[in-house]
Design a protein around this motif. Structure first.
Motif, mmCIF file in Angstrom:
data_model
loop_
_atom_site.group_PDB
_atom_site.id
_atom_site.type_symbol
_atom_site.label_atom_id
_atom_site.label_comp_id
_atom_site.label_asym_id
_atom_site.label_seq_id
_atom_site.Cartn_x
_atom_site.Cartn_y
_atom_site.Cartn_z
ATOM 1 N N UNK A 173 0.832 -1.239 -0.007
ATOM 2 C CA UNK A 173 0.119 -0.096 -0.170
ATOM 3 C C UNK A 173 0.959 1.368 -0.057
ATOM 4 N N UNK A 174 2.165 1.108 0.488
ATOM 5 C CA UNK A 174 2.944 2.358 0.344
ATOM 6 C C UNK A 174 3.574 2.624 -1.033
ATOM 7 N N UNK A 175 3.436 1.550 -2.016
ATOM 8 C CA UNK A 175 3.729 1.467 -3.405
ATOM 9 C C UNK A 175 3.146 1.505 -4.451
ATOM 10 N N UNK A 176 1.900 1.059 -4.362
ATOM 11 C CA UNK A 176 0.753 1.009 -5.174
ATOM 12 C C UNK A 176 -0.419 1.581 -4.912
ATOM 13 N N UNK A 177 -0.235 2.955 -5.302
ATOM 14 C CA UNK A 177 -1.369 3.895 -4.945
ATOM 15 C C UNK A 177 -1.516 4.941 -6.084
ATOM 16 N N UNK A 178 -2.738 5.681 -5.960
ATOM 17 C CA UNK A 178 -3.108 6.740 -7.004
ATOM 18 C C UNK A 178 -2.188 7.862 -7.172
ATOM 19 N N UNK A 179 -1.364 8.086 -5.956
ATOM 20 C CA UNK A 179 -0.711 9.328 -5.972
ATOM 21 C C UNK A 179 0.916 9.078 -5.535
ATOM 22 N N UNK A 180 1.339 7.725 -5.824
ATOM 23 C CA UNK A 180 2.522 7.289 -5.282
ATOM 24 C C UNK A 180 3.520 7.597 -6.624
ATOM 25 N N UNK A 181 3.548 8.847 -6.651
ATOM 26 C CA UNK A 181 4.313 9.183 -7.976
ATOM 27 C C UNK A 181 5.070 10.460 -7.520
ATOM 28 N N UNK A 182 6.273 10.652 -8.108
ATOM 29 C CA UNK A 182 7.221 11.861 -8.052
ATOM 30 C C UNK A 182 6.955 12.852 -9.045
ATOM 31 N N UNK A 183 6.805 14.243 -8.698
ATOM 32 C CA UNK A 183 6.695 14.931 -9.550
ATOM 33 C C UNK A 183 7.892 16.211 -9.427
ATOM 34 N N UNK A 184 8.716 16.517 -10.690
ATOM 35 C CA UNK A 184 9.846 17.157 -10.667
ATOM 36 C C UNK A 184 9.573 18.568 -11.632
ATOM 37 N N UNK A 185 10.051 19.680 -11.172
ATOM 38 C CA UNK A 185 10.277 20.857 -12.400
ATOM 39 C C UNK A 185 11.750 20.692 -12.724
ATOM 40 N N UNK A 186 11.903 21.086 -13.749
ATOM 41 C CA UNK A 186 13.289 21.250 -14.399
ATOM 42 C C UNK A 186 13.427 22.756 -14.834
ATOM 43 N N UNK A 187 14.436 23.606 -14.333
ATOM 44 C CA UNK A 187 14.657 24.613 -14.734
ATOM 45 C C UNK A 187 13.628 25.841 -14.361
ATOM 46 N N UNK A 188 13.741 26.971 -14.785
ATOM 47 C CA UNK A 188 12.613 28.189 -14.181
ATOM 48 C C UNK A 188 11.487 28.301 -15.205
ATOM 49 N N UNK A 189 10.363 28.035 -14.879
ATOM 50 C CA UNK A 189 9.241 28.309 -15.967
ATOM 51 C C UNK A 189 9.202 29.778 -16.293
ATOM 52 N N UNK A 190 9.262 29.725 -17.779
ATOM 53 C CA UNK A 190 9.358 31.109 -18.528
ATOM 54 C C UNK A 190 9.032 30.953 -19.967
ATOM 55 N N UNK A 191 8.448 31.927 -20.645
ATOM 56 C CA UNK A 191 8.191 31.827 -21.801
ATOM 57 C C UNK A 191 9.218 31.791 -22.955
ATOM 58 N N UNK A 192 10.592 32.190 -22.230
ATOM 59 C CA UNK A 192 11.648 32.221 -23.372
ATOM 60 C C UNK A 192 12.831 31.516 -22.878
ATOM 61 N N UNK A 193 13.009 30.932 -21.555
ATOM 62 C CA UNK A 193 13.818 30.138 -21.102
ATOM 63 C C UNK A 193 13.414 28.776 -21.168
ATOM 64 N N UNK A 194 14.122 27.610 -21.653
ATOM 65 C CA UNK A 194 13.687 26.259 -21.746
ATOM 66 C C UNK A 194 13.605 25.571 -20.344
ATOM 67 N N UNK A 195 12.374 24.975 -20.100
ATOM 68 C CA UNK A 195 12.159 24.156 -18.598
ATOM 69 C C UNK A 195 11.125 23.021 -19.090
ATOM 70 N N UNK A 196 10.905 22.397 -18.015
ATOM 71 C CA UNK A 196 9.859 21.380 -18.017
ATOM 72 C C UNK A 196 9.571 20.631 -16.742
#
Length: 405
Positions: A163-186
């Motif tokens: 139950x600590x591994x198989x769940x609806x939200x057992x997912x990792x979310x990572x931002x890369x870079x600085x969100x910007x209209x000009x600078x790449x990010x993701x």
């Protein structure tokens, strides 16, 4: 869980070394440990991309102004960052050039995963992260992601373990870079059966690699996930393409007519099944197999485009249209290959291999369910941008050469 969903199969009586979302590879048989640790071994290798001979074809991806706005996405990114505490940013956001982009697995990581785990943050933070994912995808794309996540939760309820591994939200979310209209990010969303990599370069968007899967592909009739299902279009679209082909064409596209273990080469009968472009395979050398677009009839070409659209349409509308045009530009050089049956129950594998889009679909034997042979209720799908543009690498190189060279 209704029996008809899994043709009578039940949860396995197994004891996997999975604890709190981490797979302890040292407790696995060596051959299995080797497979599940591929990403950890390979993610720092110099990036080449999926190619047919080890050398990417140049000139396939072009840095350009699409005229599309990412305002909604940028607003969602800002809203997400505003929910985070200062200490959370240490893990929640990494540099754009971080090698961790390539550190993911459709199984369970054998490393400490980057990013924030969605079931370990406040609900408002989790919802803000998912709102960013939703803003980045089409409605169909977001539904596919959320249904795969929900089916992971349904699997946990079905097996009543991990139950600590198989769940609806057992997912990792990572931002890369600085969100910007000009600078790449993701951003990256990573976990069991769900791995997405979304990169913004100016007004362009790259969604690759993407791994989406489920075991099973439909939840039961009761409980919080009642009626949730996934991969109907991927399954039906593949069957429609296969059934459009004739017996006279079989020698050009049919790799084999069965997915049963006894009928497969040993290298295709292991835990990874038939797919070859999964985690840790960023530099895969894959020769085209199957029938080419130039050998297809007009109706078959239309059927192939409709199948590709199932995956392309995970992108937002304008970006999907752009990707579809690029796919059509290379349709003559696109191949379709099939392995397995094409009746109403047989398991199967297919691959669409274009210079600008690689699609794999595979039915698998049970991991958590006790079917020893591949069945339609366990699905893996993968999409990549061959010839160097997974993770937006080709566009990023062009951007930095133009603006920072």
């Amino acid at each position: 869980m209704s029996d008809h969903i899994h043709r009578g199969f039940r949860p396995r009586n197994l004891d996997l070394p999975i604890l709190d979302g981490t797979l302890h590879a040292d407790l696995l048989p060596p051959a299995v440990a080797q497979e599940v640790s591929a990403a950890l071994r390979n993610h720092r290798d110099p990036y080449v991309g999926v190619t047919t001979d080890g050398t990417p074809i140049g000139g396939l991806y072009h840095l350009e102004d699409t005229g599309l706005s990412h305002r909604k996405v940028l607003d969602a990114a800002s809203a997400y960052l505003e929910t985070l505490e200062q200490h959370q940013l240490l893990s929640a956001r990494l540099p754009m050039d971080s090698p961790e982009w390539r550190l993911w697995t459709n199984a369970f990581p054998v490393w400490t995963h980057q990013g924030l785990r969605l079931d370990r943050v406040e609900p408002r933070q989790r919802d803000a992260a998912l709102a960013l994912v939703e803003a980045s995808l089409s409605p169909d794309g977001y539904a596919a992601v959320r249904n795969a996540m929900k089916l992971n939760g349904a699997l946990g309820e079905l097996v009543q373990r991990y139950s600590d591994s198989l769940g609806e939200y057992t997912y990792h979310f990572t931002l890369f870079g600085e969100p910007s209209a000009d600078t790449p990010w993701g951003w990256q969303l990573a976990g069991h059966h769900v791995d997405l990599h979304c990169v913004f370069v100016g007004s362009q968007l790259v969604l690759a690699p993407v791994f989406l899967g489920a075991e099973p592909t439909r939840a039961g009739d009761h409980g919080p996930y009642a009626g949730v299902s996934a991969f109907e279009r991927e399954t039906d679209g593949g069957l429609a393409m296969r059934r459009s082909l004739t017996g006279a064409q079989e020698e050009r596209f049919l790799l084999g007519d069965s997915l049963r273990t006894a009928d497969l080469p040993p290298e295709l009968a292991g835990p990874n099944g038939r797919h070859v472009s999964g985690a840790g395979q960023d530099n895969l050398v894959l020769k085209p197999e199957g029938i080419s677009g130039k050998e297809l009839t007009r109706d078959q070409r239309r059927q192939l485009l409709e199948l590709a659209d199932v995956y392309i349409n995970r992108l937002p509308e304008g970006h999907a249209e752009h990707k579809r045009r690029r796919f059509l530009d290379h349709l003559d050089d696109t191949t379709f290959a099939w392995r397995g049956g094409h009746d109403d129950t047989s398991a199967f594998y297919y691959r669409v291999h274009s210079p600008v889009l690689l699609i794999e679909y595979d039915n698998h034997a049970g991991i958590f369910l006790d079917n020893d042979e591949a069945e339609r209720f366990h699905v893996h799908t993968i999409t990549r941008e061959p010839n160097g543009n997974d993770y937006g690498k080709d566009l990023l190189a062009q951007h930095y050469a133009r603006f920072h060279g």
